[in-house]
Design a protein around this motif. Structure first.
Motif, short mmCIF file in Angstrom:
data_model
loop_
_atom_site.label_atom_id
_atom_site.label_comp_id
_atom_site.label_asym_id
_atom_site.label_seq_id
_atom_site.Cartn_x
_atom_site.Cartn_y
_atom_site.Cartn_z
N GLU A 190 0.83 -1.20 0.00
CA GLU A 190 0.00 0.00 0.00
C GLU A 190 0.87 1.26 0.00
O GLU A 190 0.61 2.21 -0.75
CB GLU A 190 -0.91 -0.03 1.22
CG GLU A 190 -1.91 1.09 1.32
CD GLU A 190 -2.79 0.94 2.55
OE1 GLU A 190 -2.52 1.62 3.57
OE2 GLU A 190 -3.72 0.11 2.52
N ALA A 194 1.32 3.95 -3.16
CA ALA A 194 1.03 5.37 -2.98
C ALA A 194 2.17 6.22 -3.53
O ALA A 194 1.95 7.24 -4.19
CB ALA A 194 0.78 5.68 -1.51
N LEU A 199 1.87 9.88 -4.76
CA LEU A 199 1.50 10.28 -3.40
C LEU A 199 0.35 11.30 -3.41
O LEU A 199 0.38 12.33 -2.74
CB LEU A 199 2.71 10.83 -2.65
CG LEU A 199 2.71 10.64 -1.12
CD1 LEU A 199 2.67 9.16 -0.78
CD2 LEU A 199 3.95 11.27 -0.50
N ALA A 200 -0.66 10.98 -4.18
CA ALA A 200 -1.84 11.85 -4.23
C ALA A 200 -2.56 11.83 -2.89
O ALA A 200 -2.53 10.82 -2.18
CB ALA A 200 -2.79 11.38 -5.33
N ASP A 201 -3.20 12.93 -2.55
CA ASP A 201 -3.97 12.98 -1.31
C ASP A 201 -5.12 11.98 -1.37
O ASP A 201 -5.76 11.82 -2.42
CB ASP A 201 -4.54 14.38 -1.09
CG ASP A 201 -3.46 15.40 -0.77
OD1 ASP A 201 -2.34 14.98 -0.40
OD2 ASP A 201 -3.73 16.60 -0.91
N PRO A 202 -5.42 11.32 -0.25
CA PRO A 202 -6.55 10.38 -0.25
C PRO A 202 -7.87 11.16 -0.34
O PRO A 202 -7.91 12.37 -0.03
CB PRO A 202 -6.43 9.68 1.11
CG PRO A 202 -5.69 10.66 1.97
CD PRO A 202 -4.75 11.39 1.05
N PRO A 203 -8.93 10.48 -0.74
CA PRO A 203 -10.23 11.16 -0.82
C PRO A 203 -10.67 11.67 0.54
O PRO A 203 -10.36 11.06 1.58
CB PRO A 203 -11.17 10.07 -1.33
CG PRO A 203 -10.30 8.99 -1.86
CD PRO A 203 -9.01 9.07 -1.16
N SER A 204 -11.37 12.79 0.56
CA SER A 204 -11.88 13.33 1.82
C SER A 204 -12.97 12.41 2.37
O SER A 204 -13.78 11.88 1.59
CB SER A 204 -12.45 14.73 1.60
OG SER A 204 -11.46 15.60 1.15
N PRO A 205 -13.00 12.20 3.69
CA PRO A 205 -14.07 11.37 4.27
C PRO A 205 -15.44 11.98 3.93
O PRO A 205 -15.63 13.19 3.98
CB PRO A 205 -13.79 11.44 5.77
CG PRO A 205 -12.36 11.86 5.89
CD PRO A 205 -12.08 12.73 4.70
#
Length: 206
Positions: A190, A194, A199-205
């Protein structure tokens, strides 16, 4: 070596590995219970049911018994990196080189959880870890430079090795300290994915 000698050699090697593991486990357990300065080599040896002289056949000091592990054999990692297929990208080659170490660490999860706890509680152990990793990383940088056909002063090989090392350490900490029951290689994959993905930002919750 004769066929008769080979089983005897195998038994000796297994016995040595068992003794080393017993000393490491005893050292980690005692230091976790009492603190680094409150544990002696003699007490570690007694807990492992061996003599202090035997302890020094395996380790030069108490700190080494706490931090060193065959799974972190830098020479083996460097050799596997050099043997990775030439067409494999450098970052993925490092991941392949770590595969056997990851499997060994996974097999000793409870020991590694204890080791990381002890190191967190005793920051004086960190320089030994950093020194050992530094030598391995320098060797890995040289191998990556050779794979890529670039000079030793090129910026890409040390960046690959440094980023891969950070990904591996982050994955280990998540695996050892969290409640997630997934195996270590899932966390490592994982982290490496990434990085490879930018290293893109993860989706916002949601």
């Amino acid at each position: 070596m004769t066929d008769t000698d080979q089983p005897a050699t195998g038994r000796r090697d297994r016995k040595k590995a068992q003794t080393r593991a017993a000393l490491t486990a005893a050292a980690l357990r005692l230091v976790a219970e009492r603190g680094l300065e409150q544990v002696t080599v003699e007490e570690i040896s007694e807990a492992a049911d061996v003599s202090s002289r035997t302890f020094f056949n395996y380790f030069t000091c108490k700190d080494e018994a706490l931090t060193d592990d065959p799974a972190l054999d830098g020479n083996a990692v460097v050799a596997r990196l050099a043997a990775a297929p030439a067409q494999v990208p450098a970052l993925q080659a490092v991941r392949l080189a770590l595969a056997e170490s990851i499997d060994s660490i996974q097999a000793d999860r409870e020991l590694w959880r204890l080791r990381l706890t002890v190191i967190a509680q005793n920051p004086a152990l960190l320089p030994r870890l950093v020194a050992g990793n530094s030598a391995t990383e320098q060797a890995m940088v040289a191998v990556v430079a050779t794979r890529l056909g670039v000079g030793p002063d090129h910026g890409h090989p040390p960046l690959v090795v440094a980023v891969a090392g950070a990904a591996f350490r982050t994955a280990m900490l998540r695996w050892a300290t969290g409640d997630d029951a997934r195996p270590l290689h899932d966390f490592v994959d994982e982290a490496f994915a990434a990085i490879a993905g930018g290293l893109a930002d993860p989706p916002s919750p949601s």
